[in-house]
Design an enzyme around this catalytic site. Structure first.
Site, PDB file in Angstrom:
ATOM      1  N   LYS A  28       0.906  -1.203   0.377  1.00 13.03           N
ATOM      2  CA  LYS A  28       0.011   0.161  -0.065  1.00 13.03           C
ATOM      3  C   LYS A  28       1.148   0.745   0.035  1.00 13.03           C
ATOM      4  O   LYS A  28       1.519   1.191   0.386  1.00 13.03           O
ATOM      5  CB  LYS A  28      -0.981  -0.469   1.533  1.00 13.03           C
ATOM      6  CG  LYS A  28      -1.508   1.198   1.636  1.00 13.03           C
ATOM      7  CD  LYS A  28      -3.194   1.101   3.082  1.00 13.03           C
ATOM      8  CE  LYS A  28      -3.807  -0.170   2.571  1.00 13.03           C
ATOM      9  NZ  LYS A  28      -4.666  -0.200   4.256  1.00 13.03           N
ATOM     10  N   LYS A  86      -7.365  -5.997  -2.412  1.00 12.08           N
ATOM     11  CA  LYS A  86      -8.512  -5.116  -1.782  1.00 12.08           C
ATOM     12  C   LYS A  86      -8.936  -4.170  -2.620  1.00 12.08           C
ATOM     13  O   LYS A  86      -7.614  -3.547  -3.273  1.00 12.08           O
ATOM     14  CB  LYS A  86      -6.928  -5.223  -0.407  1.00 12.08           C
ATOM     15  CG  LYS A  86      -6.582  -5.384   0.411  1.00 12.08           C
ATOM     16  CD  LYS A  86      -6.005  -5.248   1.309  1.00 12.08           C
ATOM     17  CE  LYS A  86      -6.324  -4.703   2.189  1.00 12.08           C
ATOM     18  NZ  LYS A  86      -5.405  -3.950   3.545  1.00 12.08           N
TER      19      LYS A  86
HETATM   20  O1  LIG Z   1      -4.902  -2.365   6.027  1.00 12.13           O
HETATM   21  C1  LIG Z   1      -4.560  -1.978   7.029  1.00 12.13           C
HETATM   22  C2  LIG Z   1      -4.612  -0.697   6.919  1.00 12.13           C
HETATM   23  O2  LIG Z   1      -2.768  -0.127   5.989  1.00 12.13           O
HETATM   24  C3  LIG Z   1      -4.592   0.112   8.575  1.00 12.13           C
HETATM   25  O3  LIG Z   1      -3.167   1.408   8.392  1.00 12.13           O
HETATM   26  P1  LIG Z   1      -3.727   2.233   9.335  1.00 12.13           P
HETATM   27  O4  LIG Z   1      -3.000   1.649  11.327  1.00 12.13           O
HETATM   28  O5  LIG Z   1      -2.576   3.472   9.295  1.00 12.13           O
HETATM   29  O6  LIG Z   1      -5.672   3.336  10.005  1.00 12.13           O
END
Ligand SMILES: O=C[C@H](O)COP(=O)(O)O
Length: 233
Positions: A28, A86
């Protein structure tokens, strides 16, 4: 069993997450939104680093709910060879048409739908639509990343109801959204399949920072401990 998902942005972070014991490696780009997509060459380098040691997922970006846009992004991401794609389920547009379009475009990849709970209600209808389309799982996350966590948006009862609906549909139920160490125990008690993290893994706790191996290991350990504790109760 609750799987610990670590969102990473590059091959170095992917290697750290595998070494620290994360169960799922989620690719991501936090600089590009809640579900920011990484370029195909970075995804490819991460896949080579993980080298089959863990399942790898990738996000397709914070996209409008347009079936053609969704299908193109799912197809492009699935073609990289990740195990799971996703997709974000946002407010507006036609989420049901997008779910169907994503299912047609997924190729060999499994699909996980991510409902951004601060922007879109996780209704039973959305869960049912994803189950009917053959998704592997549904996760809750937050879209705004404004310091509030998933638990600031949904009560324990609402989260338990969501997990119940997803499990009844025989899908994996994931929870994420600025989760911290203190959230792990209460959320693990609800019996999700996956707990997902980015910010809590990063130096200083800011999700755009690089991940810190010690923090990743601490979150992995906390998820394991919470599972053991729940089994004893
Ligand atoms: O898929 C999970 C996310 O990347 C969570 O990111 P975060 O903990 O920064 O909200």
């Amino acid at each position: 069993m609750i799987r610990m998902l670590a969102s990473v942005t590059n091959p170095v972070e992917a290697g750290i997450a595998v070494t620290a014991g994360a169960d799922l490696i989620d690719l991501k780009n936090p600089d590009d939104g809640a579900l920011g997509a990484l370029p195909a060459n970075i995804i490819d380098a991460c896949l080579r680093t993980v080298d089959g040691r863990r399942p790898v997922s990738a996000t397709i970006g914070d996209l409008p709910m347009d079936p053609a846009v969704m299908a193109a992004a799912v197809s492009r991401t699935a073609a990289t060879g990740v195990d799971i794609v996703k997709i974000g389920i946002m407010a507006g547009g036609d989420p049901h048409a997008c779910i169907a379009a994503a299912a047609r475009a997924r190729g060999a990849a499994a699909l996980v739908g991510v409902i951004l709970a601060d922007l879109t209600a996780p209704t039973p209808e959305l869960v049912r639509a994803m189950a009917d389309a053959g998704f592997a799982g549904v996760m809750l996350d937050t879209g705004l990343k404004d310091g509030r966590t998933l638990r600031d948006h949904l009560s324990a009862d609402a989260l338990a109801a969501f997990i119940g609906q997803v499990r009844e549909a025989r899908l994996l139920a994931g929870l994420a959204g600025s989760l911290r160490l203190a959230d792990i125990g209460p959320l693990a008690a609800l019996g999700p399949s996956i707990l997902g993290f980015r910010g809590a893994l990063c130096q200083g706790g800011a999700r755009r920072d690089a991940i810190d191996p010690d923090r990743v290991a601490e979150v992995v350990r906390s998820v394991r401990d919470a599972v053991v504790l729940n089994e004893c109760l």
